[in-house]
Design a protein around this motif. Sequence first.
Motif, PDB file in Angstrom:
ATOM      1  N   ASN A  84       0.839  -1.190   0.000  1.00 19.37           N
ATOM      2  CA  ASN A  84       0.000   0.000   0.000  1.00 19.37           C
ATOM      3  C   ASN A  84       0.878   1.245   0.000  1.00 19.37           C
ATOM      4  OD1 ASN A  84      -1.912   1.991   0.356  1.00 19.37           O
ATOM      5  ND2 ASN A  84      -3.090   0.855   1.887  1.00 19.37           N
ATOM      6  N   GLY A  85       1.127   1.759  -1.206  1.00 19.78           N
ATOM      7  CA  GLY A  85       1.959   2.946  -1.354  1.00 19.78           C
ATOM      8  C   GLY A  85       1.165   4.213  -1.597  1.00 19.78           C
ATOM      9  N   LEU A  86      -0.117   4.214  -1.266  1.00 14.96           N
ATOM     10  CA  LEU A  86      -0.946   5.396  -1.456  1.00 14.96           C
ATOM     11  C   LEU A  86      -0.469   6.535  -0.556  1.00 14.96           C
ATOM     12  CD1 LEU A  86      -4.448   3.702  -1.619  1.00 14.96           C
ATOM     13  CD2 LEU A  86      -3.377   5.011  -3.475  1.00 14.96           C
ATOM     14  N   ALA A  87      -0.287   7.703  -1.146  1.00 13.62           N
ATOM     15  CA  ALA A  87       0.114   8.884  -0.378  1.00 13.62           C
ATOM     16  C   ALA A  87      -1.127   9.605   0.122  1.00 13.62           C
ATOM     17  CB  ALA A  87       0.944   9.815  -1.253  1.00 13.62           C
ATOM     18  N   VAL A  88      -1.073  10.089   1.354  1.00 12.18           N
ATOM     19  CA  VAL A  88      -2.174  10.853   1.927  1.00 12.18           C
ATOM     20  C   VAL A  88      -1.868  12.334   1.757  1.00 12.18           C
ATOM     21  CG1 VAL A  88      -3.471  11.375   4.023  1.00 12.18           C
ATOM     22  CG2 VAL A  88      -2.701   9.034   3.584  1.00 12.18           C
ATOM     23  N   GLU A  89      -2.725  13.035   1.008  1.00 16.93           N
ATOM     24  CA  GLU A  89      -2.527  14.464   0.720  1.00 16.93           C
ATOM     25  C   GLU A  89      -3.817  15.237   0.996  1.00 16.93           C
ATOM     26  OE1 GLU A  89      -1.188  14.878  -3.287  1.00 16.93           O
ATOM     27  OE2 GLU A  89       0.612  13.650  -2.999  1.00 16.93           O
ATOM     28  N   PRO A  90      -3.743  16.235   1.905  1.00 17.91           N
ATOM     29  CA  PRO A  90      -2.564  16.642   2.668  1.00 17.91           C
ATOM     30  C   PRO A  90      -2.232  15.608   3.735  1.00 17.91           C
ATOM     31  CG  PRO A  90      -4.492  17.857   3.407  1.00 17.91           C
ATOM     32  CD  PRO A  90      -4.928  17.077   2.207  1.00 17.91           C
ATOM     33  N   PRO A  91      -0.986  15.594   4.214  1.00 16.79           N
ATOM     34  CA  PRO A  91      -0.593  14.601   5.226  1.00 16.79           C
ATOM     35  C   PRO A  91      -1.487  14.676   6.458  1.00 16.79           C
ATOM     36  CG  PRO A  91       1.323  15.731   4.350  1.00 16.79           C
ATOM     37  CD  PRO A  91       0.130  16.469   3.821  1.00 16.79           C
ATOM     38  N   GLU A  92      -1.721  13.527   7.058  1.00 14.85           N
ATOM     39  CA  GLU A  92      -2.618  13.436   8.212  1.00 14.85           C
ATOM     40  C   GLU A  92      -1.903  12.701   9.335  1.00 14.85           C
ATOM     41  OE1 GLU A  92      -7.252  12.647   8.166  1.00 14.85           O
ATOM     42  OE2 GLU A  92      -6.174  10.752   7.970  1.00 14.85           O
ATOM     43  N   ASP A  93      -1.892  13.284  10.535  1.00 19.32           N
ATOM     44  CA  ASP A  93      -1.267  12.621  11.674  1.00 19.32           C
ATOM     45  C   ASP A  93      -2.062  11.374  12.042  1.00 19.32           C
ATOM     46  OD1 ASP A  93       0.718  14.535  11.879  1.00 19.32           O
ATOM     47  OD2 ASP A  93      -0.403  15.754  13.327  1.00 19.32           O
ATOM     48  N   ASP A  94      -1.338  10.275  12.269  1.00 18.30           N
ATOM     49  CA  ASP A  94      -2.009   9.036  12.651  1.00 18.30           C
ATOM     50  C   ASP A  94      -2.212   9.000  14.162  1.00 18.30           C
ATOM     51  OD1 ASP A  94      -3.282   6.680  12.262  1.00 18.30           O
ATOM     52  OD2 ASP A  94      -1.532   5.551  11.575  1.00 18.30           O
ATOM     53  N   ALA A  95      -3.203   8.242  14.583  1.00 15.56           N
ATOM     54  CA  ALA A  95      -3.524   8.104  15.998  1.00 15.56           C
ATOM     55  C   ALA A  95      -4.447   6.903  16.151  1.00 15.56           C
ATOM     56  CB  ALA A  95      -4.209   9.375  16.517  1.00 15.56           C
ATOM     57  N   PRO A  96      -4.575   6.355  17.380  1.00 15.32           N
ATOM     58  CA  PRO A  96      -5.482   5.220  17.583  1.00 15.32           C
ATOM     59  C   PRO A  96      -6.897   5.471  17.063  1.00 15.32           C
ATOM     60  CG  PRO A  96      -4.087   5.482  19.505  1.00 15.32           C
ATOM     61  CD  PRO A  96      -3.799   6.651  18.609  1.00 15.32           C
ATOM     62  N   ILE A  97      -7.403   6.704  17.215  1.00 14.66           N
ATOM     63  CA  ILE A  97      -8.758   6.985  16.753  1.00 14.66           C
ATOM     64  C   ILE A  97      -8.859   6.849  15.242  1.00 14.66           C
ATOM     65  CG2 ILE A  97      -8.372   9.471  16.572  1.00 14.66           C
ATOM     66  CD1 ILE A  97     -11.630   7.648  17.580  1.00 14.66           C
ATOM     67  N   ARG A  98      -7.768   7.162  14.517  1.00 15.41           N
ATOM     68  CA  ARG A  98      -7.772   7.000  13.060  1.00 15.41           C
ATOM     69  C   ARG A  98      -7.866   5.519  12.691  1.00 15.41           C
ATOM     70  NH1 ARG A  98      -9.047  12.080  11.627  1.00 15.41           N
ATOM     71  NH2 ARG A  98      -7.437  13.593  12.158  1.00 15.41           N
ATOM     72  N   ILE A  99      -7.134   4.685  13.418  1.00 12.74           N
ATOM     73  CA  ILE A  99      -7.194   3.240  13.166  1.00 12.74           C
ATOM     74  C   ILE A  99      -8.588   2.714  13.487  1.00 12.74           C
ATOM     75  CG2 ILE A  99      -6.293   0.983  13.860  1.00 12.74           C
ATOM     76  CD1 ILE A  99      -3.589   2.343  14.358  1.00 12.74           C
ATOM     77  N   GLU A 100      -9.147   3.192  14.602  1.00 11.88           N
ATOM     78  CA  GLU A 100     -10.495   2.750  14.987  1.00 11.88           C
ATOM     79  C   GLU A 100     -11.510   3.110  13.914  1.00 11.88           C
ATOM     80  OE1 GLU A 100     -13.819   3.890  18.355  1.00 11.88           O
ATOM     81  OE2 GLU A 100     -11.707   3.826  18.959  1.00 11.88           O
ATOM     82  N   GLU A 101     -11.435   4.323  13.398  1.00 11.37           N
ATOM     83  CA  GLU A 101     -12.353   4.752  12.338  1.00 11.37           C
ATOM     84  C   GLU A 101     -12.229   3.852  11.118  1.00 11.37           C
ATOM     85  OE1 GLU A 101     -11.080   8.715  11.706  1.00 11.37           O
ATOM     86  OE2 GLU A 101     -12.234   9.575  13.369  1.00 11.37           O
ATOM     87  N   ALA A 102     -10.989   3.499  10.769  1.00 13.04           N
ATOM     88  CA  ALA A 102     -10.766   2.664   9.591  1.00 13.04           C
ATOM     89  C   ALA A 102     -11.309   1.256   9.792  1.00 13.04           C
ATOM     90  CB  ALA A 102      -9.282   2.620   9.257  1.00 13.04           C
ATOM     91  N   VAL A 103     -11.092   0.686  10.975  1.00  8.97           N
ATOM     92  CA  VAL A 103     -11.602  -0.666  11.243  1.00  8.97           C
ATOM     93  C   VAL A 103     -13.124  -0.676  11.182  1.00  8.97           C
ATOM     94  CG1 VAL A 103     -11.763  -2.515  12.946  1.00  8.97           C
ATOM     95  CG2 VAL A 103      -9.581  -1.341  12.603  1.00  8.97           C
ATOM     96  N   ARG A 104     -13.746   0.324  11.772  1.00  9.06           N
ATOM     97  CA  ARG A 104     -15.208   0.409  11.709  1.00  9.06           C
ATOM     98  C   ARG A 104     -15.691   0.512  10.260  1.00  9.06           C
ATOM     99  NH1 ARG A 104     -17.464   1.356  16.690  1.00  9.06           N
ATOM    100  NH2 ARG A 104     -16.071   2.171  18.309  1.00  9.06           N
ATOM    101  N   LEU A 105     -15.006   1.325   9.470  1.00  9.54           N
ATOM    102  CA  LEU A 105     -15.382   1.501   8.068  1.00  9.54           C
ATOM    103  C   LEU A 105     -15.241   0.188   7.306  1.00  9.54           C
ATOM    104  CD1 LEU A 105     -16.107   3.323   5.652  1.00  9.54           C
ATOM    105  CD2 LEU A 105     -13.662   3.863   5.439  1.00  9.54           C
TER     106      LEU A 105
END
Length: 250
Positions: free
Chosen positions: A171-192
């Motif tokens: 997974n080489g997708l770039a995030v633009e604009p850059p976004e700080d990662d955090a546990p809540i970001r992972i949680e949102e992704a798992v739920r999605l």
Amino acid sequence: MTATEKEIEDRVRAAMRSDRRLGAGFRLARIEQAADGTLTLEGEVDNVAQKKIALERAAAVDGVAAIADRISVTPASTMGDREIRARLRDYFIQEPAFSDYAVRQLRIDEAIPAKEDYELLGGDPATARAQIDIEVRNGIVTLSGRVPGLASKRLAGVMAWWVPGARDVINGLAVEPPEDDAPIRIEEAVRLVLDRDPLVDDTQIRVGVRHRTVRLTGAVPSKAIRGMAERDAWCVFGVDDVVNEIVVAI
């Protein structure tokens, strides 16, 4: 005293064998330490969880400066690259979150391997909010391009793992604009991801994340759904461990 390359390789093997999640019988075809500290791990494992755990245990061994990841996952079914590309095309084009993305795939001329170009599958690159490029070689899916958030990057990666013939996903997708990662970001992704998986009834599944460990709780109607929910969580980019406490309500 500095450990020899052979000693580091032995320590990596011992670290993997000692992890109960992998088991004493876990083996990789190749574990080789280079003089510059780069450790090459190569072999085929049963699932994404084993791949991630093996990489994590190896990275924690003193003397390992970097890892060359050559670990693939045994595919759920045998599929050619063309069929894998077709599945990915359908997944990405039909995904509502990607409706305003441009999606392209690398078109490879099997008769002339050097002749390659990108084929537009959907969207307009000139006006699209994001772009996902798909490349498939020998069952290994590489995603590149740009997306507007970590949730999109993670969803695209998991959807690539959903293809039964996928052996690995880069997974080489770039995030633009850059976004700080955090546990809540992972949680949102798992739920999605759980919401998008048509094979998982996630209405009674709860998700919690501490650091990079996902904890799944709640109830589902079958062991199969319980297992698929755990697999989805493991496939999310950035997840290092999954604690599955979902119960099967019969």
